[in-house]
Structure formats: structure tokens, C-alpha cells
Design a protein around this motif. Structure first.
Motif, PDB file in Angstrom:
ATOM      1  N   GLU A  27       0.829  -1.202   0.000  1.00 25.03           N
ATOM      2  CA  GLU A  27       0.000   0.000   0.000  1.00 25.03           C
ATOM      3  C   GLU A  27       0.865   1.254   0.000  1.00 25.03           C
ATOM      4  O   GLU A  27       0.474   2.294  -0.533  1.00 25.03           O
ATOM      5  CB  GLU A  27      -0.911   0.002   1.228  1.00 25.03           C
ATOM      6  CG  GLU A  27      -1.856   1.193   1.276  1.00 25.03           C
ATOM      7  CD  GLU A  27      -2.735   1.187   2.515  1.00 25.03           C
ATOM      8  OE1 GLU A  27      -3.465   2.183   2.711  1.00 25.03           O
ATOM      9  OE2 GLU A  27      -2.669   0.203   3.275  1.00 25.03           O
ATOM     10  N   GLU A  28       2.081   1.161   0.595  1.00 24.15           N
ATOM     11  CA  GLU A  28       2.973   2.315   0.655  1.00 24.15           C
ATOM     12  C   GLU A  28       3.428   2.769  -0.735  1.00 24.15           C
ATOM     13  O   GLU A  28       3.896   3.900  -0.884  1.00 24.15           O
ATOM     14  CB  GLU A  28       4.213   1.987   1.498  1.00 24.15           C
ATOM     15  CG  GLU A  28       3.922   1.748   2.965  1.00 24.15           C
ATOM     16  CD  GLU A  28       3.494   0.299   3.233  1.00 24.15           C
ATOM     17  OE1 GLU A  28       3.309  -0.044   4.415  1.00 24.15           O
ATOM     18  OE2 GLU A  28       3.366  -0.475   2.270  1.00 24.15           O
ATOM     19  N   ASP A  29       3.295   1.913  -1.726  1.00 20.26           N
ATOM     20  CA  ASP A  29       3.725   2.273  -3.076  1.00 20.26           C
ATOM     21  C   ASP A  29       2.622   2.941  -3.893  1.00 20.26           C
ATOM     22  O   ASP A  29       2.832   3.263  -5.071  1.00 20.26           O
ATOM     23  CB  ASP A  29       4.226   1.033  -3.816  1.00 20.26           C
ATOM     24  CG  ASP A  29       5.567   0.547  -3.287  1.00 20.26           C
ATOM     25  OD1 ASP A  29       6.145   1.236  -2.429  1.00 20.26           O
ATOM     26  OD2 ASP A  29       6.031  -0.524  -3.728  1.00 20.26           O
ATOM     27  N   THR A  30       1.451   3.125  -3.294  1.00 17.59           N
ATOM     28  CA  THR A  30       0.375   3.809  -4.017  1.00 17.59           C
ATOM     29  C   THR A  30       0.600   5.311  -3.986  1.00 17.59           C
ATOM     30  O   THR A  30       1.186   5.857  -3.036  1.00 17.59           O
ATOM     31  CB  THR A  30      -0.994   3.496  -3.394  1.00 17.59           C
ATOM     32  OG1 THR A  30      -0.987   3.882  -2.016  1.00 17.59           O
ATOM     33  CG2 THR A  30      -1.305   2.007  -3.503  1.00 17.59           C
ATOM     34  N   MET A  32       1.154  11.506  -3.106  1.00 17.54           N
ATOM     35  CA  MET A  32       0.021  12.433  -3.017  1.00 17.54           C
ATOM     36  C   MET A  32      -1.151  11.887  -3.813  1.00 17.54           C
ATOM     37  O   MET A  32      -0.998  11.477  -4.970  1.00 17.54           O
ATOM     38  CB  MET A  32       0.393  13.819  -3.550  1.00 17.54           C
ATOM     39  CG  MET A  32      -0.773  14.821  -3.532  1.00 17.54           C
ATOM     40  SD  MET A  32      -0.357  16.404  -4.298  1.00 17.54           S
ATOM     41  CE  MET A  32       0.687  17.102  -3.029  1.00 17.54           C
ATOM     42  N   ASP A  33      -2.310  11.876  -3.190  1.00 17.30           N
ATOM     43  CA  ASP A  33      -3.558  11.602  -3.888  1.00 17.30           C
ATOM     44  C   ASP A  33      -4.027  12.932  -4.460  1.00 17.30           C
ATOM     45  O   ASP A  33      -4.366  13.854  -3.708  1.00 17.30           O
ATOM     46  CB  ASP A  33      -4.587  11.036  -2.908  1.00 17.30           C
ATOM     47  CG  ASP A  33      -5.899  10.647  -3.596  1.00 17.30           C
ATOM     48  OD1 ASP A  33      -6.098  11.049  -4.760  1.00 17.30           O
ATOM     49  OD2 ASP A  33      -6.716   9.950  -2.957  1.00 17.30           O
ATOM     50  N   LEU A  34      -4.016  13.064  -5.788  1.00 13.37           N
ATOM     51  CA  LEU A  34      -4.337  14.343  -6.417  1.00 13.37           C
ATOM     52  C   LEU A  34      -5.761  14.798  -6.129  1.00 13.37           C
ATOM     53  O   LEU A  34      -6.082  15.977  -6.290  1.00 13.37           O
ATOM     54  CB  LEU A  34      -4.106  14.255  -7.925  1.00 13.37           C
ATOM     55  CG  LEU A  34      -2.654  14.076  -8.373  1.00 13.37           C
ATOM     56  CD1 LEU A  34      -2.570  14.036  -9.888  1.00 13.37           C
ATOM     57  CD2 LEU A  34      -1.767  15.180  -7.817  1.00 13.37           C
ATOM     58  N   ARG A  35      -6.612  13.878  -5.690  1.00 14.90           N
ATOM     59  CA  ARG A  35      -7.974  14.283  -5.350  1.00 14.90           C
ATOM     60  C   ARG A  35      -8.027  15.012  -4.012  1.00 14.90           C
ATOM     61  O   ARG A  35      -8.940  15.783  -3.751  1.00 14.90           O
ATOM     62  CB  ARG A  35      -8.889  13.051  -5.303  1.00 14.90           C
ATOM     63  CG  ARG A  35      -9.066  12.365  -6.665  1.00 14.90           C
ATOM     64  CD  ARG A  35      -9.760  11.031  -6.512  1.00 14.90           C
ATOM     65  NE  ARG A  35      -8.963  10.101  -5.713  1.00 14.90           N
ATOM     66  CZ  ARG A  35      -9.328   8.836  -5.457  1.00 14.90           C
ATOM     67  NH1 ARG A  35     -10.464   8.365  -5.941  1.00 14.90           N
ATOM     68  NH2 ARG A  35      -8.551   8.060  -4.720  1.00 14.90           N
ATOM     69  N   LYS A  36      -7.029  14.750  -3.161  1.00 11.71           N
ATOM     70  CA  LYS A  36      -7.005  15.363  -1.832  1.00 11.71           C
ATOM     71  C   LYS A  36      -5.888  16.391  -1.679  1.00 11.71           C
ATOM     72  O   LYS A  36      -5.945  17.255  -0.814  1.00 11.71           O
ATOM     73  CB  LYS A  36      -6.845  14.279  -0.769  1.00 11.71           C
ATOM     74  CG  LYS A  36      -7.972  13.260  -0.758  1.00 11.71           C
ATOM     75  CD  LYS A  36      -7.732  12.198   0.305  1.00 11.71           C
ATOM     76  CE  LYS A  36      -8.850  11.163   0.317  1.00 11.71           C
ATOM     77  NZ  LYS A  36      -8.608  10.103   1.331  1.00 11.71           N
ATOM     78  N   LEU A  37      -4.842  16.263  -2.502  1.00  9.90           N
ATOM     79  CA  LEU A  37      -3.703  17.185  -2.482  1.00  9.90           C
ATOM     80  C   LEU A  37      -3.012  17.231  -1.119  1.00  9.90           C
ATOM     81  O   LEU A  37      -2.521  18.274  -0.685  1.00  9.90           O
ATOM     82  CB  LEU A  37      -4.135  18.598  -2.898  1.00  9.90           C
ATOM     83  CG  LEU A  37      -4.702  18.739  -4.316  1.00  9.90           C
ATOM     84  CD1 LEU A  37      -5.090  20.173  -4.591  1.00  9.90           C
ATOM     85  CD2 LEU A  37      -3.717  18.235  -5.353  1.00  9.90           C
ATOM     86  N   ASP A  38      -2.987  16.084  -0.440  1.00  8.57           N
ATOM     87  CA  ASP A  38      -2.286  15.975   0.829  1.00  8.57           C
ATOM     88  C   ASP A  38      -1.081  15.059   0.660  1.00  8.57           C
ATOM     89  O   ASP A  38      -1.206  13.945   0.130  1.00  8.57           O
ATOM     90  CB  ASP A  38      -3.202  15.406   1.921  1.00  8.57           C
ATOM     91  CG  ASP A  38      -4.274  16.396   2.348  1.00  8.57           C
ATOM     92  OD1 ASP A  38      -3.984  17.607   2.296  1.00  8.57           O
ATOM     93  OD2 ASP A  38      -5.371  15.964   2.720  1.00  8.57           O
ATOM     94  N   LEU A  39       0.094  15.520   1.136  1.00  7.74           N
ATOM     95  CA  LEU A  39       1.291  14.693   1.085  1.00  7.74           C
ATOM     96  C   LEU A  39       1.201  13.581   2.119  1.00  7.74           C
ATOM     97  O   LEU A  39       0.690  13.777   3.224  1.00  7.74           O
ATOM     98  CB  LEU A  39       2.531  15.546   1.340  1.00  7.74           C
ATOM     99  CG  LEU A  39       2.918  16.538   0.240  1.00  7.74           C
ATOM    100  CD1 LEU A  39       4.012  17.470   0.736  1.00  7.74           C
ATOM    101  CD2 LEU A  39       3.388  15.795  -1.000  1.00  7.74           C
ATOM    102  N   MET A  40       1.742  12.401   1.750  1.00  9.69           N
ATOM    103  CA  MET A  40       1.740  11.244   2.643  1.00  9.69           C
ATOM    104  C   MET A  40       3.179  10.793   2.860  1.00  9.69           C
ATOM    105  O   MET A  40       4.045  11.019   2.010  1.00  9.69           O
ATOM    106  CB  MET A  40       0.907  10.112   2.030  1.00  9.69           C
ATOM    107  CG  MET A  40      -0.571  10.461   1.884  1.00  9.69           C
ATOM    108  SD  MET A  40      -1.533   9.099   1.167  1.00  9.69           S
ATOM    109  CE  MET A  40      -1.059   9.225  -0.549  1.00  9.69           C
ATOM    110  N   PRO A  41       3.475  10.137   3.988  1.00 11.99           N
ATOM    111  CA  PRO A  41       4.847   9.709   4.281  1.00 11.99           C
ATOM    112  C   PRO A  41       5.394   8.719   3.260  1.00 11.99           C
ATOM    113  O   PRO A  41       4.648   7.959   2.630  1.00 11.99           O
ATOM    114  CB  PRO A  41       4.721   9.057   5.662  1.00 11.99           C
ATOM    115  CG  PRO A  41       3.472   9.615   6.242  1.00 11.99           C
ATOM    116  CD  PRO A  41       2.551   9.847   5.092  1.00 11.99           C
ATOM    117  N   LEU A  42       6.714   8.746   3.106  1.00  2.42           N
ATOM    118  CA  LEU A  42       7.395   7.827   2.185  1.00  2.42           C
ATOM    119  C   LEU A  42       7.898   6.566   2.896  1.00  2.42           C
ATOM    120  O   LEU A  42       8.692   5.815   2.318  1.00  2.42           O
ATOM    121  CB  LEU A  42       8.579   8.540   1.523  1.00  2.42           C
ATOM    122  CG  LEU A  42       8.230   9.695   0.577  1.00  2.42           C
ATOM    123  CD1 LEU A  42       9.504  10.399   0.116  1.00  2.42           C
ATOM    124  CD2 LEU A  42       7.440   9.204  -0.625  1.00  2.42           C
TER     125      LEU A  42
END
Length: 711
Positions: free
Chosen positions: A393-396, A667-677
């Protein structure tokens, strides 16, 4: 004195001692030499002249006014004001009538019906892409659903069927804006817009506006309202290179205009205000504006009685247009991003409107290098092959942006995403990702240039690469007045990656090579964050991307794009000389040159400071955090970049000729929130950032230099 009567009945005086018309005796030679008075023709009513001439003398304006003193002499009477007003109205009316009489409707429409392709070229002169969006297809008005017609009229000109072709209030606004120094635009009727589209140009000048109004009156008198509306719908620009509502229907919904409903028509009507602001595919808040305009148009249709409340209640969901498709565009892969970037440069710097550009006929000679572009695309795909969203899931939502900019400012290559036709969002130009520790070279450059001030009101002390700084983890951040306190009354402490301490004294060069945070956090405070900001902007970062000037500013809270990071590092490569990035060498339209601004360079840093920064960044690649990006035989400098919340990873490397920046983020472009790597590409737990940006830089550099002579 005796009186006698002229033949016309006007009394004449006779002097004593002689008859009328003869000089008195002794009048002298001067009077005798006078010419005899001419008789008036018999048809002149002399008796009436005797009455009218004195009256005319009394009506003659006396200005300044006699019998008045001071400024009152210059205040006109009400008779003078009324007379001037009547004369002015008469002259204006006569002038307008004359202009209207002499105005002729042109026989031919504008050249949009003969549009051409736009051709883009690589930097070697070979064809990169041809774009042929612009097409116009005549559509009879009866083929356009009535709801769609009224959606356009509700949005643009609800009184279309009642007005004379012009809007007095709109004319007033246009004149007011002109007198106020603004553009003469706004308030145009459908007829005026049709005249502008079909017969005139898009210039916003008073003369063009005046001609537009005269032609609108003529057109309204010559053609029926339905004919005018049909012409307007067939000639208006809807974006995506389309003229006319039929092509717009195909471009946005993939169907004939006859198949549209009121909801879809309301969206297309919004595009008439400017597709660049309302096409959701272009991003930048366009969708929110389009939804607001769509709702307003439907409500307006209800207000004017062209849509029932019951029908309006059916349309609660925004009719999402399709993705950008259609036309012979050659925009697959990275070429779409290159084309859009070049087009943006031409329209912005060449002052060519989108509508004009989409008419075609332009030859755009870009700075893009085909070999570099293909090598960068291949390197990114190789690195992304390590991602497996199905298993991890981390690679999404892992995204990659990259750009290569020459030391002379030319944008040579970029990676904008999986492909323009799949994703229009250009990740190489995104300004949503923090720079992290990749920003520290600008802090270092500012310190080398400005020195530091550690005592209040004290002198600025020069800084060298060997200047020692506290490298301990959780060391207190100091100011000339003492420890730096946050709003909660706690002393702010600097943290190093992995919690590692590097001792109480580590040189700035060593801190750069090993990416130690604490020294640069303190260094930024000692230099002054305002000075750090100025040097970063001078090097090439945009002021709008700068983060808040708090201590963490030195550790990269700013959000530059990959293009801008490559540009700024290119300033180090160019020995301190900065050139704004550009993507177009020259533009012609059917052989005629389109003027572009001259390319200019500025000395942002001294050559000595640029050299010292480069020496430190060469150490990063030789022995520090960027060692995995080293390419045998290639002398390069570079810097890794991570953020403390582990939401972005950078690598920016450069040679003497060019700089390349690579950024990785989730980043999910629908939410524009950065997520951890965390754990991206199977990385171990606790690994900060990602090695993929450095791998991409290494593979890219090897790919484009393979087979070439190396030093």
C-alpha cells in the motif's frame, strides 16, 4: 437731423446743408475718398434686418461675461450652458448618424475558419509535435437544443431577443473603464460578441469597441436574432482548441451538440467567460469555479423562466467533462508536457492569447533535447519499476517529477508524469513539495556571502567552509539575545536525521557533506532568514514558493518545483550567474517572427562563493549522502533532500553544463495531501526519504553520456 427712406424702407440720416449720400462741404479729402455705400439687393428684407441684427447682437455670447468681476466672469450663464449642450448633442447625434451610415458589414469572416496546425521542434530543428486542435463545424441553430441555447443566453445576454444589439449600460461601463485607465471590455451583448468574433480582432481598445457597437447595430438590423445567435454559437471559442458549440460538445462530452441537456449546456456556457478559468482539466481551482458558474447559470435560467424549478431540481450533480482527447496532437508520453510548457511560454512571454494561438500557424522552436528527454523518461521508468502498489500500500500514489536545466537557463528535458494524455498535471512544475535539506546550499551560500552576526549590534563575522558549528542532536537554537523560544515558552532545539549527534564542533563543509541539520538551522538564524530568502530567490527560486521565515525555513519549508530547483543549482554551475529558465528559442507565424523577451543573466552570487558551494556538493557525491548517485568518469556536484516528516525526497545534481532535479513524493491528487514515504519500494522501517531520486539521477546521467567521451 432729417430722416429719409431708402428704397427698402430703412430710414437714413441726412446731414445739414446737403443731400443724403453727399459729403458735407469742407469734409476734407479723406471723407471724399470714401467708396459709395453699396445698395442691398431688392430681395433682401431690410426692414426685418433692422430688427433681427440688434437681436442677434444681444444673443451673441459674451464670454468672459461683461459686468462681472473676478472668477464670476468665467461662470457661464444658464443660456450659454443650454446652448452649448444643445449644440454638443446635435453634433454628437449627427456624427453618430454619419458613422452609422458609413459603417459597412465586412463580407468575410475572420481567419479562424482557415486555421492551421502549430508545429513544435526539438532543439536540433527536427519536428517534435504537431497540434491540430482548432476546427470549426457549422451547426444549424435548430440542431442546438433550446435548453442549451437558453443556457448560453442566460449566462451571457438574457435580453438578447429584446435589445437592439448593444447594451447602453455596457457601453457606459466600457467608457468609464477607459476613462479610468482600464480596458474597454465587459457588458457586451451576444450581437457585439458575435461581431467581435466574426469580423474584428480581440484588441481591447476604444476604437475597436466603438466599431464593434456600430457593426452590432448594423448586424442587428440586417439579420434576424436567430441568425445572429447561430453565428455566435458557431464562432465562439470554447477552449481545447475548439471554435463553435458543436466542436466543444465533442471535445468536452464526446457527443453531438444535439445530444446535450441543459446541465451540460450550462457548463459549456461557462467556458465563454474563458476556458482557461473554467476547464477542470487545467486544474488550478478551475473545477470549483466551473461548478459555481454552472449552478449560477441553471439558477439564472429558472429566474428568467426558461427552466422550471422541477427541471432544475434534476441537475444536482456537476456534469464532469471528459479528459482532454481528440485531434491530431502527438501529445502522448512526455511530449504533451513539453508542448504545454512551450505553449505557456509563448502565450505569456510572447503576449499571444490562447485564442490566437489556437488559430494555428505557429512554428515553435523549443530548447528541449530529444536525447535527454528520452534518457530521463527511461531512468524514471526503471526506478518506478521497483514500486508494486498491488503488494504494498505504501507504493500507491507515489509521484515523480524531474527536470534538466542548462547553466544558460534552457530547459533541456523534463519528466512530468505517466503521460500527458493520462495525467495533465505536470509534476516537474508542481509547487506543493517541500525542498527539505536540498535547500541548505542556499543557506550556505548566503553565509559565505553575508557572514553571520552572533552578538546583538555586533559586527558581521565572515564565514568559511571550515567554520565550526554545533552538530549535536537536540542542541538549543540560539539568538544574539539567548535561546530561541517558541510561542509555548519552550526552547527550540534542532534535530538531526536519525537522531545522530556530530559533536559540538563540525565544519560547515562536513555538515553539508553529511547532511547534518543542526548547523544549518543555526547558520540560518545567524545569517538572517531574510538574507537567506533573498539569496535563494536571486539564485532562481520563486518568491511565491518561499516558506514562512521561521527557524525551520533553513531546512526547506519552501516548495519549489523541480524546474526551479534545477535552475537554482544551475546558478552554482554557472559560477554564480543566474538565467531565468526558458523553453522556447524563437517563434514564427507563417514565417513572420513573433517577438520574445531577450534572455538576460545576472550575477546572483560571486564566482568564489559558487565555487565553495560546488566544492562542498562535490564532497556530498564523493563521500557523503549522495555517493550512490556517483557516475564514474563524470565530475558532478549534488545534494540529497529529505524532510523531517519524511514526505518528500530529492536529489539535485549538476555538472558545469547543466543541473537536474528529481523529486519523489506521495500524493492523492484528489485530496492534495502529502503522505509519508515510509517503506516505499520496500525500504527498511525508519529509512528517511528514498534512494530512488539518486538512482534516477545516476541512471539518467549514465544513459545520456553512454558512448560519449568522458574526461
Amino acid at each position: 437731423m432729417a430722416l429719409r427712406t431708402l428704397s427698402g424702407g430703412v430710414p437714413a440720416a441726412t446731414g445739414r446743408g446737403g443731400s443724403a449720400g453727399e459729403p458735407r462741404a469742407g469734409a476734407g479729402s479723406r471723407r471724399a475718398a470714401r467708396q459709395p455705400r453699396r445698395k442691398l439687393p431688392s430681395w433682401v428684407p431690410v426692414d426685418r434686418l433692422a430688427v433681427l441684427l440688434p437681436l442677434a447682437r444681444r444673443m451673441r455670447p459674451h464670454y468672459p461675461r461683461p459686468g462681472r468681476q473676478g472668477f464670476r466672469r468665467w461662470i457661464p450663464s444658464w443660456r450659454q450652458l443650454m446652448g452649448s449642450l444643445l449644440i454638443t448633442v446635435g453634433l454628437v447625434t449627427t456624427g453618430l448618424a454619419l458613422v452609422y451610415w458609413r459603417t459597412e458589414i465586412p463580407e468575410d469572416l475572420n481567419s479562424f475558419a482557415t486555421q492551421q496546425d502549430n508545429v513544435y521542434y526539438w532543439d536540433d530543428g527536427t519536428v517534435m509535435a504537431r497540434t491540430g486542435w482548432v476546427r470549426r463545424q457549422e451547426m444549424p441553430l435548430e440542431e442546438v437544443p433550446e435548453d442549451v441555447r437558453w443556457a448560453v443566453l442566460a449566462a451571457e445576454n438574457a435580453s438578447f431577443y429584446e435589445d437592439p444589439g448593444i447594451s447602453p449600460s455596457g457601453i457606459t461601463r466600457a467608457v468609464t473603464r477607459m476613462l479610468g485607465g482600464g480596458e474597454t471590455q465587459g457588458g457586451s451583448t451576444i450581437t457585439q460578441q458575435y461581431v467581435k468574433n466574426a469580423y474584428l480582432n480581440q484588441d481591447q481598445t476604444f476604437s475597436r469597441k466603438f466599431t464593434e457597437m456600430m457593426l452590432a447595430l448594423k448586424v442587428d438590423n440586417k439579420f434576424s436574432k436567430d441568425e445572429i445567435l447561430e453565428g455566435y454559437l458557431n464562432t465562439s471559442w470554447f477552449g481545447r482548441g475548439t471554435y463553435g458549440i458543436q466542436r466543444a460538445s465533442q471535445a468536452y462530452y464526446g457527443k453531438e451538440v444535439s445530444e446535450l441537456n441543459a446541465s451540460e449546456g450550462a457548463f459549456l456556457a461557462s467556458l465563454l467567460k474563458g476556458a482557461g478559468l473554467y476547464d477542470p482539466a487545467l486544474g488550478g481551482g478551475n473545477r470549483e469555479r466551473a461548478v459555481e458558474r454552472w449552478e449560477w447559470t441553471l439558477d439564472r435560467m429558472v429566474e428568467i423562466g426558461r427552466l422550471s424549478p422541477a427541471e432544475r431540481a434534476k441537475y444536482t450533480k456537476f456534469p464532469e467533462p471528459t479528459e482532454v482527447t481528440g485531434g491530431r496532437t502527438d501529445l502522448s508520453g512526455q511530449q504533451g508536457y513539453l508542448v504545454e510548457l512551450a505553449k505557456s511560454y509563448v502565450t505569456r512571454s510572447g503576449k499571444v492569447s490562447d485564442a490566437e494561438f489556437d488559430l494555428g500557424g505557429y512554428q515553435v522552436y523549443t530548447t528541449f533535447n530529444k536525447t535527454r528527454t528520452e534518457a530521463l523518461d527511461k531512468a524514471v521508468h526503471t526506478a518506478r519499476a521497483k514500486l508494486d502498489p498491488k503488494k504494498r500500500e505504501e507504493d500507491t500514489f507515489v509521484r515523480t517529477g524531474a527536470a534538466t536545466v542548462g547553466a544558460d537557463g534552457k530547459i533541456l528535458a523534463l519528466y512530468g508524469g505517466p503521460g500527458f494524455l493520462k495525467q495533465g498535471f505536470n509534476e516537474s512544475n508542481a509547487v506543493t513539495v517541500p525542498a527539505g535539506s536540498a535547500f541548505t546550499p542556499f543557506v550556505y551560500a548566503a553565509a559565505l556571502s553575508e557572514g553571520v552576526m552572533r552578538e546583538r549590534q555586533g559586527p558581521r563575522v565572515p564565514v568559511t567552509p571550515s567554520t565550526p558549528y554545533d552538530g549535536r542532536h537536540n542542541a538549543s537554537l540560539m539568538t544574539p539575545e539567548g535561546p530561541y523560544w517558541d510561542r509555548d515558552g519552550k526552547v527550540v532545539k534542532g534535530q538531526n536525521d536519525g537522531g545522530k549527534s556530530w559533536g559540538e564542533a563540525i565544519t560547515l563543509r562536513e555538515a553539508m557533506v553529511n547532511s547534518v541539520n543542526m548547523p544549518f538551522l543555526q547558520l540560518g538564524m545567524d545569517v538572517g532568514l531574510d538574507r537567506v530568502r533573498r539569496h535563494a530567490v536571486n539564485a532562481g527560486l520563486l518568491p511565491s514558493s518561499m516558506g514562512p521565515q521561521k527557524p525551520a525555513f533553513s531546512l526547506g519549508t519552501s516548495t519549489p518545483s523541480a524546474i526551479r530547483m534545477a535552475t537554482a543549482y544551475g546558478t552554482f554551475a554557472a559560477k554564480g550567474k543566474h538565467t531565468e529558465p526558458y523553453s522556447v528559442l524563437r517563434v514564427t507565424r507563417n514565417g513572420q517572427k513573433v517577438p520574445l523577451p531577450a534572455v538576460r543573466s545576472t550575477q546572483a552570487l560571486s564566482a568564489d562563493v559558487a565555487r565553495k558551494v560546488t566544492e562542498a556538493l562535490e564532497g556530498v557525491m564523493e563521500e557523503g549522502t549522495g555517493a550512490t548517485a556517483r557516475v564514474p568518469g563524470v565530475r558532478a556536484a549534488g545534494k540529497t533532500g529529505t524532510t523531517q516528516d519524511n514526505k518528500a525526497a530529492w536529489f539535485v545534481g549538476y555538472t558545469e553544463q547543466e543541473a537536474t532535479a528529481v523529486v519523489l513524493y506521495r500524493m492523492d491528487l484528489r485530496k492534495l495531501d502529502l503522505m509519508p514515504l515510509d517503506r516505499v519500494a520496500g525500504a527498511d522501517a525508519g529509512t528517511l526519504g528514498s534512494r530512488l531520486p539518486a538512482d534516477i539521477w545516476r541512471d539518467y546521467t549514465e544513459g545520456r553520456t553512454k558512448g560519449a567521451a568522458r574526461p
